[in-house]
Write an enzyme that holds these catalytic residues in place. Structure first.
Site, PDB file in Angstrom:
ATOM      1  CG  HIS A 122      -2.090  -0.901   1.124  1.00  0.00           C
ATOM      2  ND1 HIS A 122      -2.015  -2.252   1.401  1.00  0.00           N
ATOM      3  CD2 HIS A 122      -3.379  -0.669   0.734  1.00  0.00           C
ATOM      4  CE1 HIS A 122      -3.198  -2.803   1.195  1.00  0.00           C
ATOM      5  NE2 HIS A 122      -4.043  -1.875   0.786  1.00  0.00           N
ATOM      6  CE  LYS A 129      -3.853  -0.411   4.846  1.00  0.00           C
ATOM      7  NZ  LYS A 129      -5.173   0.199   5.129  1.00  0.00           N
TER       8      LYS A 129
END
Ligand SMILES: NC(=O)c1ccc[n+]([C@@H]2O[C@H](COP(=O)([O-])OP(=O)(O)OC[C@H]3O[C@@H](n4cnc5c(N)ncnc54)[C@H](O)[C@@H]3O)[C@@H](O)[C@H]2O)c1
Ligand SMILES: O=C(O)C1=N[C@H](C(=O)O)CCC1
Length: 261
Positions: A150, A154
């Site tokens: 990701h 995040k």
């Protein structure tokens, strides 16, 4: 057809911005308010009739929505979801980072109140299929590792999708400690997080959005199942389906795999 009245929490975030566009461009959806951390009482983005609330309870009482879409942070998401259920508002939650205990508590609350709720770690159809295919493969391959990748903004690790995938595989796979029985980590964390013996590795890099590879290993072979989200529009058809579906539910559903055929 009567419009579904929607409140969005986190409307200025990466996902929230897309969700606002989705609601505004869908004929049978109506944005009736937003929950944000700032600008209480102001109009949202200059839109008539869409007020900003910093107090979620006040928002639910004043706007009387059918559905809350929550795209915030793990901590705020849990509070909003609980309050929504208590006020008879159906939550559609994309926010990740909920623990098993949180999910149990919210599920029990939804059942007590007879209110539909959907918590989906991943709204992208392809990601849901990736998880389903991984669960199918687990019948034939016991050894598996998950690499989730990701963007570097995040907050939670491992990702909700990584954990959900491991849970779905665990429904089929017999418990097993993988790797060499005597393996040691010379650097802590080298083998990743451990979910019932399944290792989850979290990569965080600028340039990424949301990606996951599930790698199964067998005699002389590997099977890789991979999904990539290249933008956040990829999540919106799942958000739309969830809003429509939650109106017909009276329990909490965790994971989109439970509502798609
Ligand atoms: N389920 C999915 O398919 C999916 C997809 C992408 C992201 N996510 C999850 O969605 C969440 C949001 O992701 P993002 O990338 O949009 O994050 P982001 O940081 O861009 O946006 C979060 C927004 O929430 C707001 N916020 C935080 N606390 C709040 C509060 N108490 N009240 C109101 N607003 C509040 C922040 O100000 C921010 O604007 C994360 O948990 C992420 O993991 C899920
Ligand atoms: O951008 C994020 O954050 C995402 N989180 C989800 C997760 O934790 O699984 C998946 C989609 C993107």
């Amino acid at each position: 057809m009567e419009k579904i009245k929607i409140v969005i929490a986190g409307p200025r975030g990466r996902m929230g911005t897309e969700a606002v566009q989705l609601v505004e461009s869908t004929e049978h959806f109506e944005l009736v308010g937003v929950i944000d951390r700032i600008h209480d009482g102001e109009l949202f983005a200059g839109k008539d009739n869409v007020k900003i609330f910093t107090d979620p309870e006040k928002c639910f009482i004043e706007t009387n929505p059918d559905v809350l879409i929550d795209l915030t942070t793990p901590e705020s998401g849990k509070i909003h979801t609980k309050l929504a259920i208590e006020h008879g508002v159906r939550p559609v939650v994309g926010t990740t980072g909920f623990s098993e205990e949180d999910l149990d508590e919210l599920s029990q609350l939804a059942e007590e109140k007879g209110i539909g709720a959907i918590i989906a770690p991943n709204f992208a159809l392809g990601a849901v299929l990736m998880m389903k295919f991984a669960k199918m493969a687990a019948k034939y391959f016991q050894d598996v590792e998950i690499i989730e990748m990701h963007h570097d903004q995040k907050l939670d690790a491992p990702s909700g999708t990584g954990v959900k995938t491991a849970e779905m595989i665990s429904e089929i796979r017999k418990p097993k400690k993988q790797g060499h029985p005597n393996e040691t980590e010379t650097l802590s964390g080298a083998r990743g997080a451990d979910f019932q013996g399944i290792r989850i590795h979290s990569v965080r890099l600028p340039g990424l959005i949301a990606h996951q590879e599930v790698i199964f290993g067998g005699d002389g072979q590997t099977l890789k199942i991979r999904h990539d989200s290249y933008n956040r529009t990829s999540f919106m058809s799942g958000v739309k389906l969830s809003v429509e579906t939650v109106m017909k539910l009276d329990i909490l559903v965790y994971g989109l795999e439970n509502i798609i055929e």
